[in-house]
Design a protein around this motif. Structure first.
Motif, PDB file in Angstrom:
ATOM      1  N   GLN A   1       1.281  15.184   6.821  1.00 20.50           N
ATOM      2  CA  GLN A   1       1.044  14.434   5.583  1.00 20.50           C
ATOM      3  C   GLN A   1       2.232  14.620   4.665  1.00 20.50           C
ATOM      4  O   GLN A   1       2.876  15.673   4.692  1.00 20.50           O
ATOM      5  N   GLU A   2       2.477  13.627   3.813  1.00 20.31           N
ATOM      6  CA  GLU A   2       3.537  13.725   2.817  1.00 20.31           C
ATOM      7  C   GLU A   2       3.056  13.165   1.477  1.00 20.31           C
ATOM      8  O   GLU A   2       3.596  12.186   0.980  1.00 20.31           O
ATOM      9  N   PRO A   3       2.041  13.798   0.874  1.00 16.19           N
ATOM     10  CA  PRO A   3       1.565  13.298  -0.418  1.00 16.19           C
ATOM     11  C   PRO A   3       2.569  13.599  -1.537  1.00 16.19           C
ATOM     12  O   PRO A   3       3.291  14.595  -1.489  1.00 16.19           O
ATOM     13  N   VAL A   4       2.613  12.716  -2.524  1.00 16.20           N
ATOM     14  CA  VAL A   4       3.441  12.897  -3.711  1.00 16.20           C
ATOM     15  C   VAL A   4       2.514  13.300  -4.847  1.00 16.20           C
ATOM     16  O   VAL A   4       1.454  12.705  -5.039  1.00 16.20           O
ATOM     17  N   PHE A   5       2.904  14.333  -5.592  1.00 17.82           N
ATOM     18  CA  PHE A   5       2.076  14.850  -6.674  1.00 17.82           C
ATOM     19  C   PHE A   5       2.752  14.630  -8.012  1.00 17.82           C
ATOM     20  O   PHE A   5       3.971  14.717  -8.115  1.00 17.82           O
ATOM     21  N   LYS A   6       1.946  14.384  -9.024  1.00 22.89           N
ATOM     22  CA  LYS A   6       2.466  14.245 -10.376  1.00 22.89           C
ATOM     23  C   LYS A   6       2.472  15.620 -11.033  1.00 22.89           C
ATOM     24  O   LYS A   6       1.784  15.873 -12.016  1.00 22.89           O
ATOM     25  N   ALA A   7       3.256  16.501 -10.437  1.00 19.56           N
ATOM     26  CA  ALA A   7       3.391  17.872 -10.923  1.00 19.56           C
ATOM     27  C   ALA A   7       4.699  18.421 -10.355  1.00 19.56           C
ATOM     28  O   ALA A   7       5.199  17.937  -9.349  1.00 19.56           O
TER      29      ALA A   7
ATOM     30  N   MET B   1      -1.919  12.178  -5.953  1.00 23.62           N
ATOM     31  CA  MET B   1      -2.679  11.689  -4.818  1.00 23.62           C
ATOM     32  C   MET B   1      -3.953  12.511  -4.714  1.00 23.62           C
ATOM     33  O   MET B   1      -3.946  13.721  -4.826  1.00 23.62           O
ATOM     34  N   SER B   2      -5.067  11.875  -4.479  1.00 21.81           N
ATOM     35  CA  SER B   2      -6.324  12.607  -4.325  1.00 21.81           C
ATOM     36  C   SER B   2      -6.443  13.148  -2.913  1.00 21.81           C
ATOM     37  O   SER B   2      -5.851  12.628  -1.975  1.00 21.81           O
ATOM     38  N   TRP B   3      -7.237  14.227  -2.750  1.00 18.95           N
ATOM     39  CA  TRP B   3      -7.435  14.798  -1.422  1.00 18.95           C
ATOM     40  C   TRP B   3      -8.186  13.803  -0.539  1.00 18.95           C
ATOM     41  O   TRP B   3      -7.967  13.761   0.659  1.00 18.95           O
ATOM     42  N   ALA B   4      -9.071  12.979  -1.123  1.00 17.09           N
ATOM     43  CA  ALA B   4      -9.801  11.977  -0.332  1.00 17.09           C
ATOM     44  C   ALA B   4      -8.818  10.970   0.258  1.00 17.09           C
ATOM     45  O   ALA B   4      -8.912  10.601   1.425  1.00 17.09           O
TER      46      ALA B   4
END
Length: 141
Positions: free
Chosen positions: A19-25, A1-4
């Motif tokens: 916030q609950e962003p999902v990261f590919k890491a 997910m981008s910060w924007a």
């Protein structure tokens, strides 16, 4: 997910930020990106923060590695201290922005949650807008 994209998901009317962003890491990589100055700078350089006018010659990022140690982010505009560091699981910090009234801090809680191959990072700042509102009141906004 981008910060924007994350910025678009933040409610600016609520009392807090969640916030609950999902990261590919992995959780380890996300934790290290939030607690290591060199890795944090790499993320910032790829993010909207750099494109939105952060001064190229700004103060370098400083991030202590232990609970109780200080940090300075985004050219020194955001400063604070680590309150709790649980590797690859949780980061709790006291944050303040450069324009806030003296003594105003917001507690930032990052939880790194396993969610299949891509971990989710839960960011909560329950009193963020209280501190910001104090500054608006001082500035007559």
């Amino acid at each position: 997910m981008s910060w924007a994209a994350a910025e678009e998901e933040i409610s600016h009317a609520a009392e807090s930020i969640h916030q609950e962003p999902v990261f590919k890491a992995s959780r380890k990589r996300v934790y290290e990106a939030l607690t290591d100055a060199k890795q944090f700078d790499k993320v910032v350089q790829l993010s909207a923060a750099m494109k939105s006018g952060m001064a190229p010659g700004a103060k370098p990022t400083e991030i202590g590695r232990q609970a109780g140690e200080a940090f300075a982010l985004f050219g020194g505009y955001v400063t604070g201290r680590h309150l709790e560091l649980v590797p690859n699981e949780r980061i709790v910090q006291a944050w303040r922005a450069g324009g806030w009234d003296p003594g105003d801090y917001s507690i930032a809680k990052f939880r790194l949650v396993e969610q299949g191959p891509e971990p989710k990072s839960c960011l909560t700042m329950p009193d963020f807008l209280r501190a910001k509102r104090n500054t608006w009141r001082r500035d007559g906004k």
